[in-house]
Write a protein that holds these residues in place. Structure first.
Motif, PDB file in Angstrom:
ATOM      1  N   PHE A 229      10.705  -1.531  -6.722  1.00  0.00           N
ATOM      2  CA  PHE A 229       9.495  -0.718  -6.582  1.00  0.00           C
ATOM      3  C   PHE A 229       9.586   0.548  -7.422  1.00  0.00           C
ATOM      4  O   PHE A 229       8.664   0.879  -8.173  1.00  0.00           O
ATOM      5  N   PHE A 230      10.717   1.238  -7.336  1.00  0.00           N
ATOM      6  CA  PHE A 230      10.879   2.461  -8.116  1.00  0.00           C
ATOM      7  C   PHE A 230      10.942   2.174  -9.610  1.00  0.00           C
ATOM      8  O   PHE A 230      10.419   2.948 -10.416  1.00  0.00           O
ATOM      9  N   TYR A 231      11.532   1.069  -9.973  1.00  0.00           N
ATOM     10  CA  TYR A 231      11.552   0.677 -11.383  1.00  0.00           C
ATOM     11  C   TYR A 231      10.122   0.439 -11.880  1.00  0.00           C
ATOM     12  O   TYR A 231       9.751   0.901 -12.965  1.00  0.00           O
ATOM     13  N   ASP A 232       9.309  -0.252 -11.089  1.00  0.00           N
ATOM     14  CA  ASP A 232       7.912  -0.481 -11.463  1.00  0.00           C
ATOM     15  C   ASP A 232       7.154   0.837 -11.619  1.00  0.00           C
ATOM     16  O   ASP A 232       6.372   1.003 -12.555  1.00  0.00           O
TER      17      ASP A 232
ATOM     18  N   LYS B 161      17.168  -2.994   0.052  1.00  0.00           N
ATOM     19  CA  LYS B 161      17.590  -2.102  -1.039  1.00  0.00           C
ATOM     20  C   LYS B 161      17.076  -2.589  -2.391  1.00  0.00           C
ATOM     21  O   LYS B 161      16.575  -1.799  -3.194  1.00  0.00           O
ATOM     22  N   GLU B 162      17.169  -3.879  -2.627  1.00  0.00           N
ATOM     23  CA  GLU B 162      16.761  -4.430  -3.916  1.00  0.00           C
ATOM     24  C   GLU B 162      15.257  -4.275  -4.153  1.00  0.00           C
ATOM     25  O   GLU B 162      14.820  -3.927  -5.251  1.00  0.00           O
TER      26      GLU B 162
ATOM     27  N   LEU C 223       1.971  -2.126   0.683  1.00  0.00           N
ATOM     28  CA  LEU C 223       1.059  -2.987  -0.080  1.00  0.00           C
ATOM     29  C   LEU C 223       1.773  -3.625  -1.266  1.00  0.00           C
ATOM     30  O   LEU C 223       1.542  -4.795  -1.594  1.00  0.00           O
ATOM     31  N   TRP C 224       2.652  -2.865  -1.910  1.00  0.00           N
ATOM     32  CA  TRP C 224       3.428  -3.408  -3.027  1.00  0.00           C
ATOM     33  C   TRP C 224       4.329  -4.534  -2.535  1.00  0.00           C
ATOM     34  O   TRP C 224       4.412  -5.589  -3.169  1.00  0.00           O
ATOM     35  N   LEU C 225       5.003  -4.318  -1.409  1.00  0.00           N
ATOM     36  CA  LEU C 225       5.861  -5.365  -0.849  1.00  0.00           C
ATOM     37  C   LEU C 225       5.057  -6.635  -0.593  1.00  0.00           C
ATOM     38  O   LEU C 225       5.480  -7.735  -0.948  1.00  0.00           O
ATOM     39  N   LYS C 226       3.904  -6.464   0.014  1.00  0.00           N
ATOM     40  CA  LYS C 226       3.069  -7.615   0.351  1.00  0.00           C
ATOM     41  C   LYS C 226       2.585  -8.334  -0.906  1.00  0.00           C
ATOM     42  O   LYS C 226       2.642  -9.561  -0.981  1.00  0.00           O
ATOM     43  N   SER C 227       2.129  -7.594  -1.893  1.00  0.00           N
ATOM     44  CA  SER C 227       1.584  -8.207  -3.104  1.00  0.00           C
ATOM     45  C   SER C 227       2.663  -8.897  -3.943  1.00  0.00           C
ATOM     46  O   SER C 227       2.352  -9.785  -4.735  1.00  0.00           O
ATOM     47  N   HIS C 228       3.916  -8.490  -3.767  1.00  0.00           N
ATOM     48  CA  HIS C 228       5.021  -9.096  -4.512  1.00  0.00           C
ATOM     49  C   HIS C 228       5.846 -10.058  -3.645  1.00  0.00           C
ATOM     50  O   HIS C 228       6.905 -10.517  -4.069  1.00  0.00           O
ATOM     51  N   ASN C 229       5.354 -10.324  -2.442  1.00  0.00           N
ATOM     52  CA  ASN C 229       6.049 -11.228  -1.504  1.00  0.00           C
ATOM     53  C   ASN C 229       7.518 -10.836  -1.321  1.00  0.00           C
ATOM     54  O   ASN C 229       8.413 -11.670  -1.391  1.00  0.00           O
ATOM     55  N   LYS C 230       7.729  -9.557  -1.095  1.00  0.00           N
ATOM     56  CA  LYS C 230       9.083  -9.024  -0.922  1.00  0.00           C
ATOM     57  C   LYS C 230       9.289  -8.570   0.515  1.00  0.00           C
ATOM     58  O   LYS C 230       8.341  -8.225   1.224  1.00  0.00           O
ATOM     59  N   GLU C 231      10.539  -8.561   0.925  1.00  0.00           N
ATOM     60  CA  GLU C 231      10.925  -7.977   2.199  1.00  0.00           C
ATOM     61  C   GLU C 231      11.530  -6.604   1.928  1.00  0.00           C
ATOM     62  O   GLU C 231      12.019  -6.338   0.832  1.00  0.00           O
TER      63      GLU C 231
END
Length: 77
Positions: free
Chosen positions: A50-53, A44-45, A33-41
């Motif tokens: 995600f972990f930083y957030d 590693k980055e 869900l985080w990937l989707k909401s942030h438009n990320k694939e």
């Protein structure tokens, strides 16, 4: 369908308890869900971001480790 396949994998191919499976699926879902909401694939980055957030939200190391465990299971899948 992929989530069902992942659930089937961790239920049959690993020796995880029902509680561990539940936590793993929960953390996996939150990450997707985080990937989707942030438009990320998934890469590693994005995982590092995600972990930083999570850390910025004040999550403790034990909580972060549950996410690491879930993502390792997904990587093994």
């Amino acid at each position: 369908m992929e989530n069902q396949d992942f659930e089937r994998y961790i239920s049959t191919k690993t020796s995880l308890s029902k509680n561990s499976i539940r936590h793993c699926l929960s953390r996996h879902k939150i990450f997707l869900l985080w990937l989707k909401s942030h438009n990320k694939e998934l890469n590693k980055e994005s995982a590092e971001e995600f972990f930083y957030d999570l850390k910025q939200q004040g999550r403790n190391n034990n909580t972060l480790n549950t996410y690491v465990f879930a993502l390792r299971q997904y990587h093994n899948y």
